[in-house]
Design a protein around this motif. Structure first.
Motif, PDB file in Angstrom:
ATOM      1  N   UNK A 231     -12.488   3.367  -2.117  1.00 45.84           N
ATOM      2  CA  UNK A 231     -11.539   4.451  -2.357  1.00 45.84           C
ATOM      3  C   UNK A 231     -11.462   4.812  -3.835  1.00 45.84           C
ATOM      4  N   UNK A 232     -11.365   3.797  -4.679  1.00 53.83           N
ATOM      5  CA  UNK A 232     -11.227   4.028  -6.115  1.00 53.83           C
ATOM      6  C   UNK A 232     -12.403   4.809  -6.672  1.00 53.83           C
ATOM      7  N   UNK A 233     -13.609   4.457  -6.242  1.00 60.03           N
ATOM      8  CA  UNK A 233     -14.796   5.055  -6.840  1.00 60.03           C
ATOM      9  C   UNK A 233     -15.184   6.397  -6.245  1.00 60.03           C
ATOM     10  N   UNK A 234     -14.613   6.755  -5.097  1.00 63.92           N
ATOM     11  CA  UNK A 234     -14.752   8.136  -4.645  1.00 63.92           C
ATOM     12  C   UNK A 234     -14.201   9.088  -5.699  1.00 63.92           C
ATOM     13  N   UNK A 293      -2.420   2.628  -3.728  1.00 60.47           N
ATOM     14  CA  UNK A 293      -2.875   3.705  -2.851  1.00 60.47           C
ATOM     15  C   UNK A 293      -1.889   4.844  -2.772  1.00 60.47           C
ATOM     16  N   UNK A 294      -0.608   4.517  -2.622  1.00 59.95           N
ATOM     17  CA  UNK A 294       0.425   5.555  -2.566  1.00 59.95           C
ATOM     18  C   UNK A 294       0.512   6.310  -3.894  1.00 59.95           C
ATOM     19  N   UNK A 295       0.325   5.596  -4.997  1.00 58.45           N
ATOM     20  CA  UNK A 295       0.352   6.247  -6.311  1.00 58.45           C
ATOM     21  C   UNK A 295      -0.805   7.221  -6.470  1.00 58.45           C
ATOM     22  N   UNK A 380      -5.389   7.361   0.947  1.00 56.74           N
ATOM     23  CA  UNK A 380      -5.145   6.843   2.296  1.00 56.74           C
ATOM     24  C   UNK A 380      -5.904   5.535   2.524  1.00 56.74           C
ATOM     25  N   UNK A 381      -7.186   5.508   2.153  1.00 51.84           N
ATOM     26  CA  UNK A 381      -8.009   4.320   2.378  1.00 51.84           C
ATOM     27  C   UNK A 381      -7.470   3.126   1.591  1.00 51.84           C
TER      28      UNK A 381
END
Length: 398
Positions: A231-234, A293-295, A380-381
């Protein structure tokens, strides 16, 4: 106190020097590619390629750490990285980039880290006592997090006024300087096995992998980071494209946003020791992942570069608490003679998703999707990764 530990001080200083160079490289390379090609796909793909070696060579790096002198591994790795970086400079100087050679150079340079990182992490318990583990990890994270503030500003300034090639040249020099500093480490702090045959190394790898997979808490943590890193690297692989191409910000404003993001990580490094010692590791790891994730989803509501920077700071705060907690948990629970291999296995699992996430983000953008979609999926992920961790054996870890 760590301030009186000269052995750890040498390790810390070498890490500081090489990390400064890494930040310059991280900023300069995508900007050079974007300047010469204007392609978000190529910039993101190069970013992803740099993480493929973590999947291929992490286990070998773990076996090396548990069998050979860690000091020699660290020195040799930094020296090799400096030479490969010179090759990369040669490739980038061409008016038209040969992407075949570029990918090879990036791959080779990135291969150094998985081969020496287990030695770097597993040498910490040899240079410090157990009660200093949290402080040592926090001190190393403080380097990362301080540079997350200063790196973008310094790097952005250098790239703007001196050009990307100068930044990569400084990165090259940093490898050689770091290698020289590491010569001051003790020759050998634990007994190692010389002339280890290939068959023995393979057996070591299998032993480390079995232990890592059987320890449900440790393995659950690596799976949590697998989805987190995807998720982070997307988003991260496409950050410079987002800021400079999609939002049309100058490089300096993009780096200001990055610097603000580093502020949250720096804050976490100051309070990280207290937080980690005050809460259950499992609860802290899962909760900080959910909050990160929410942030991330807050990035959907405003495109002002200062707002983006503040949100990135919030995300990096929770991410840094995550890292300090997991590193400390791993160092405290894994037997020292297996630590290098366990570090390698868990890092390999968690990093396996980085090139995939980077590539997916680039593909989405190349096929007409906007960064809104990329950010939404990333948030979301990452949130779901934290929920999964809370329900796993990791979430019940004390």
């Amino acid at each position: 106190m760590l301030s009186h530990n000269s052995k750890f001080g040498c390790l810390w200083l070498s890490f500081l020097i090489s990390s400064i160079g890494d930040w310059l490289y991280r900023l300069a390379l995508p900007l050079i590619i974007l300047e010469k090609t204007g392609s978000a796909y190529h910039a993101a793909t190069v970013f992803g390629v740099s993480f493929v070696p973590w999947v291929l060579f992490s286990l070998l790096g773990g076996s090396l750490a548990d069998n050979y002198a860690k000091k020699k591994i660290l020195i040799s790795g930094n020296a090799a990285a400096g030479l490969i970086s010179l090759f990369l400079i040669f490739i980038l100087q061409s008016k038209s980039i040969n992407f075949g050679l570029l990918y090879v150079a990036v791959f080779l340079l990135a291969s150094v880290d998985p081969l020496i990182h287990p030695s770097f992490q597993s040498i910490i318990p040899e240079l410090t006592v157990q009660k200093q583990f949290v402080s040592a990890n926090a001190a190393l994270q403080m380097v990362d997090n301080t540079l997350a503030i200063m790196g973008p500003l310094l790097g952005g300034t250098l790239v703007t006024f001196l050009g990307g090639m100068s930044a990569i040249l400084i990165d090259t020099l940093s490898f050689f300087i770091a290698a020289l500093i590491l010569f001051k480490l003790p020759q050998r702090t634990e007994r190692t096995r010389k002339n280890r045959p290939v068959r023995g190394i393979v057996q070591d790898v299998v032993t480390g992998a079995k232990y890592s997979f059987q320890q449900k808490v440790i393995f659950s943590g690596s799976l949590m980071f697998l989805f987190t890193n995807f998720a982070l690297n997307m988003f991260e692989a496409n950050f410079m494209f987002y800021m400079t191409e999609a939002l049309n910000y100058p490089v300096i404003k993009a780096t200001i946003a990055l610097a603000l993001g580093g502020g949250g990580a720096l804050a976490a490094s100051f309070v990280g020791s207290r937080i980690v010692e005050s809460f259950r590791a499992g609860m802290l790891l899962s909760s900080s992942t959910i909050l990160a994730g929410l942030s991330t989803l807050l990035l959907l509501f405003n495109q002002n570069y200062l707002y983006i920077g503040i949100v990135l700071g919030l995300v990096s705060f929770f991410g840094t608490i995550n890292v300090i907690t997991y590193f400390t948990l791993r160092q405290r629970t894994v037997p020292r003679h297996l630590l290098g291999r366990v570090i390698a296995v868990t890092r390999m699992v968690s990093y396996a998703s980085i090139p995939v996430g980077s590539w997916c983000g680039g593909v989405l953008l190349a096929h007409g999707q906007t960064m809104f979609t990329v950010i939404l999926l990333a948030g979301i992920i990452r949130t779901l990764a934290g929920v999964g961790a809370k329900l796993s054996p990791l979430g019940r870890e004390k």
